[in-house]
Design an enzyme around this catalytic site. Structure first.
Site, PDB file in Angstrom:
ATOM      1  N   TYR A 179       0.822  -1.215   0.000  1.00 48.50           N
ATOM      2  CA  TYR A 179       0.000   0.000   0.000  1.00 48.50           C
ATOM      3  C   TYR A 179       0.849   1.255   0.000  1.00 48.50           C
ATOM      4  O   TYR A 179       2.063   1.203   0.190  1.00 48.50           O
ATOM      5  CB  TYR A 179      -0.963  -0.004   1.188  1.00 48.50           C
ATOM      6  CG  TYR A 179      -0.375   0.428   2.512  1.00 48.50           C
ATOM      7  CD1 TYR A 179       0.394  -0.429   3.285  1.00 48.50           C
ATOM      8  CD2 TYR A 179      -0.589   1.727   2.986  1.00 48.50           C
ATOM      9  CE1 TYR A 179       0.922  -0.023   4.500  1.00 48.50           C
ATOM     10  CE2 TYR A 179      -0.068   2.136   4.202  1.00 48.50           C
ATOM     11  CZ  TYR A 179       0.682   1.261   4.957  1.00 48.50           C
ATOM     12  OH  TYR A 179       1.205   1.677   6.149  1.00 48.50           O
ATOM     13  N   LYS A 223       6.515  -1.728   1.340  1.00 42.78           N
ATOM     14  CA  LYS A 223       5.467  -1.109   2.159  1.00 42.78           C
ATOM     15  C   LYS A 223       4.283  -2.069   2.125  1.00 42.78           C
ATOM     16  O   LYS A 223       3.367  -1.942   1.320  1.00 42.78           O
ATOM     17  CB  LYS A 223       5.114   0.279   1.607  1.00 42.78           C
ATOM     18  CG  LYS A 223       4.342   1.093   2.605  1.00 42.78           C
ATOM     19  CD  LYS A 223       4.497   2.565   2.397  1.00 42.78           C
ATOM     20  CE  LYS A 223       3.560   3.342   3.311  1.00 42.78           C
ATOM     21  NZ  LYS A 223       3.574   2.908   4.713  1.00 42.78           N
ATOM     22  N   GLU A 229      13.700   3.181  12.445  1.00 42.71           N
ATOM     23  CA  GLU A 229      12.625   4.129  12.088  1.00 42.71           C
ATOM     24  C   GLU A 229      11.441   3.956  13.019  1.00 42.71           C
ATOM     25  O   GLU A 229      11.408   3.049  13.850  1.00 42.71           O
ATOM     26  CB  GLU A 229      12.190   3.904  10.636  1.00 42.71           C
ATOM     27  CG  GLU A 229      11.587   2.530  10.382  1.00 42.71           C
ATOM     28  CD  GLU A 229      11.152   2.318   8.934  1.00 42.71           C
ATOM     29  OE1 GLU A 229      10.902   3.307   8.225  1.00 42.71           O
ATOM     30  OE2 GLU A 229      11.045   1.146   8.537  1.00 42.71           O
ATOM     31  N   LEU A 240      12.122   2.028   5.606  1.00 40.20           N
ATOM     32  CA  LEU A 240      11.425   2.438   4.383  1.00 40.20           C
ATOM     33  C   LEU A 240      12.077   3.727   3.895  1.00 40.20           C
ATOM     34  O   LEU A 240      12.349   4.631   4.685  1.00 40.20           O
ATOM     35  CB  LEU A 240       9.941   2.686   4.673  1.00 40.20           C
ATOM     36  CG  LEU A 240       9.115   3.068   3.439  1.00 40.20           C
ATOM     37  CD1 LEU A 240       8.897   1.856   2.532  1.00 40.20           C
ATOM     38  CD2 LEU A 240       7.767   3.657   3.838  1.00 40.20           C
TER      39      LEU A 240
HETATM   40  N1  PDD Z   1       3.750   5.498   6.568  1.00 44.33           N
HETATM   41  N2  PDD Z   1       8.532   4.334   7.688  1.00 44.33           N
HETATM   42  C1  PDD Z   1       7.419   3.579   7.736  1.00 44.33           C
HETATM   43  C2  PDD Z   1       7.495   2.225   8.366  1.00 44.33           C
HETATM   44  C3  PDD Z   1       6.221   4.061   7.197  1.00 44.33           C
HETATM   45  O1  PDD Z   1       5.135   3.292   7.228  1.00 44.33           O
HETATM   46  C4  PDD Z   1       6.188   5.361   6.627  1.00 44.33           C
HETATM   47  C5  PDD Z   1       4.943   5.941   6.016  1.00 44.33           C
HETATM   48  C6  PDD Z   1       7.374   6.118   6.602  1.00 44.33           C
HETATM   49  C7  PDD Z   1       7.428   7.488   5.967  1.00 44.33           C
HETATM   50  O2  PDD Z   1       7.265   7.408   4.572  1.00 44.33           O
HETATM   51  P1  PDD Z   1       6.672   8.623   3.721  1.00 44.33           P
HETATM   52  O3  PDD Z   1       7.502   9.830   4.056  1.00 44.33           O
HETATM   53  O4  PDD Z   1       6.861   8.209   2.327  1.00 44.33           O
HETATM   54  O5  PDD Z   1       5.256   8.794   4.122  1.00 44.33           O
HETATM   55  C8  PDD Z   1       8.519   5.563   7.141  1.00 44.33           C
HETATM   56  C9  PDD Z   1       2.506   5.968   6.040  1.00 44.33           C
HETATM   57  C10 PDD Z   1       2.244   7.407   6.333  1.00 44.33           C
HETATM   58  C11 PDD Z   1       1.403   5.041   6.510  1.00 44.33           C
HETATM   59  O6  PDD Z   1       1.722   3.920   6.878  1.00 44.33           O
HETATM   60  O7  PDD Z   1       0.237   5.413   6.450  1.00 44.33           O
END
Ligand code: PDD
Length: 288
Positions: free
Chosen positions: A30, A148, A181, A205
């Site tokens: 996703y 993801k 993270e 990620l």
């Molecule tokens: N999550 N690390 C993880 C494990 C994440 O799930 C996310 C994003 C990020 C940050 O990625 P980005 O800057 O591309 O949003 C880092 C989204 C917001 C979610 O799970 O809804």
């Protein structure tokens, strides 16, 4: 309205089979996006990452990049939303019980667009509390954090620990004890005016917000260090913040028992401002 496979349906009609392997096994991928004034920020980057996640689990997406871009905008517009949270989910699809992905001939595509819910302003003014938790980030060679995926139990377990400790976000270490993270965010800290963040090799990620932050920092002449860091380096930092698509740049006031003076968090503030400028430039059609 929800986009389901090939069409928009009312949310009470948007149902997925109990045999969907996304439900049975967390088998799918996703993306989360944010729309500002009707514009899906960094849509191409999110679509690219969706395709990359899918290819890492050998899932062939049911649509082309262009078709998914179009479907995401159709969903946004069908719901008459300008400021929105948009989630694109693709699961392996329905099939008999059993792990073999070949059991599922047709992946399921779901796009949800909800009104964007602002974070409480105090989160930005005062900062949030985070906890470095015992749950370790998935080992890269077990489930690569670059995927993801819908298999979010690693993150859910970490989040539960954070909740039990009264923290807003959990920060996980990798299997070797290096800072990785958050459960839905990347982590940054500033030490002696250098902006530090775990490198992708640590097993995180590759956040799209993270990439923008690193770019704006470099453009502003802030020294950047991507690498392997121990929790002590976070505790001893001058500033700490977390980032993701929806929160942008969120200051941290406390990590375990270490406190940070958020009102003096100069680099965090400057970076957040520069990030916002990038958003506005993007909305004006530059950089797209
Ligand atoms: N999550 N690390 C993880 C494990 C994440 O799930 C996310 C994003 C990020 C940050 O990625 P980005 O800057 O591309 O949003 C880092 C989204 C917001 C979610 O799970 O809804």
């Amino acid at each position: 309205m929800i986009y389901l496979n090939n069409m928009l349906v009312p949310d009470n009609k948007a149902v997925v089979s109990v045999f969907d392997h996304g439900f049975l096994y967390g088998d799918g991928v996703y993306e989360t996006l944010r729309a500002y004034d009707g514009v899906l920020f960094k849509l191409n980057e999110h679509i690219e990452r969706l395709f990359n996640s899918a290819s890492l689990i050998k899932l062939k997406l049911p649509k082309t990049r262009e078709e998914i871009r179009k479907a995401a905008y159709e969903t946004l517009q069908a719901n008459r939303l300008k400021e929105a949270y948009v989630r694109i989910t693709v699961s392996r699809g329905a099939g008999p019980i059993g792990l073999d992905p070949r059991l599922c001939p047709q992946p399921t595509l779901v796009i949800i667009a909800n009104p964007f819910k602002d974070y409480p302003p105090s989160y930005y003014k005062k900062g949030v509390k985070v906890a470095i938790v015992k749950t370790r980030r998935n080992f890269k060679r077990a489930i690569d954090p670059q995927i993801k995926s819908l298999n979010f139990l690693n993150n859910v377990l970490a989040k539960t620990e954070a909740i039990n400790r009264g923290a807003y976000e959990a920060v996980m270490l990798n299997y070797r004890g290096y800072v990785a993270e958050g459960t839905i965010s990347n982590i940054f800290f500033v030490k002696d005016k250098v902006l530090c963040t775990p490198s992708v090799e640590v097993g995180i990620l590759d956040g799209i917000t993270r990439r923008i932050i690193l770019d704006v920092a470099k453009e502003m002449g802030v020294k950047v260090k991507e690498g392997r860091f121990r929790p002590d380096e976070i505790y001893e930092a001058d500033e700490v913040f977390i980032s993701n698509t929806t929160m942008e740049v969120m200051p941290v006031k406390e990590v375990d028992n270490a406190m940070f003076n958020v009102s003096g968090g100069d680099i965090t503030k400057v970076i957040h401002k520069a990030y916002r400028t990038k958003v506005r430039e993007y909305m004006r059609g530059k950089d797209r």
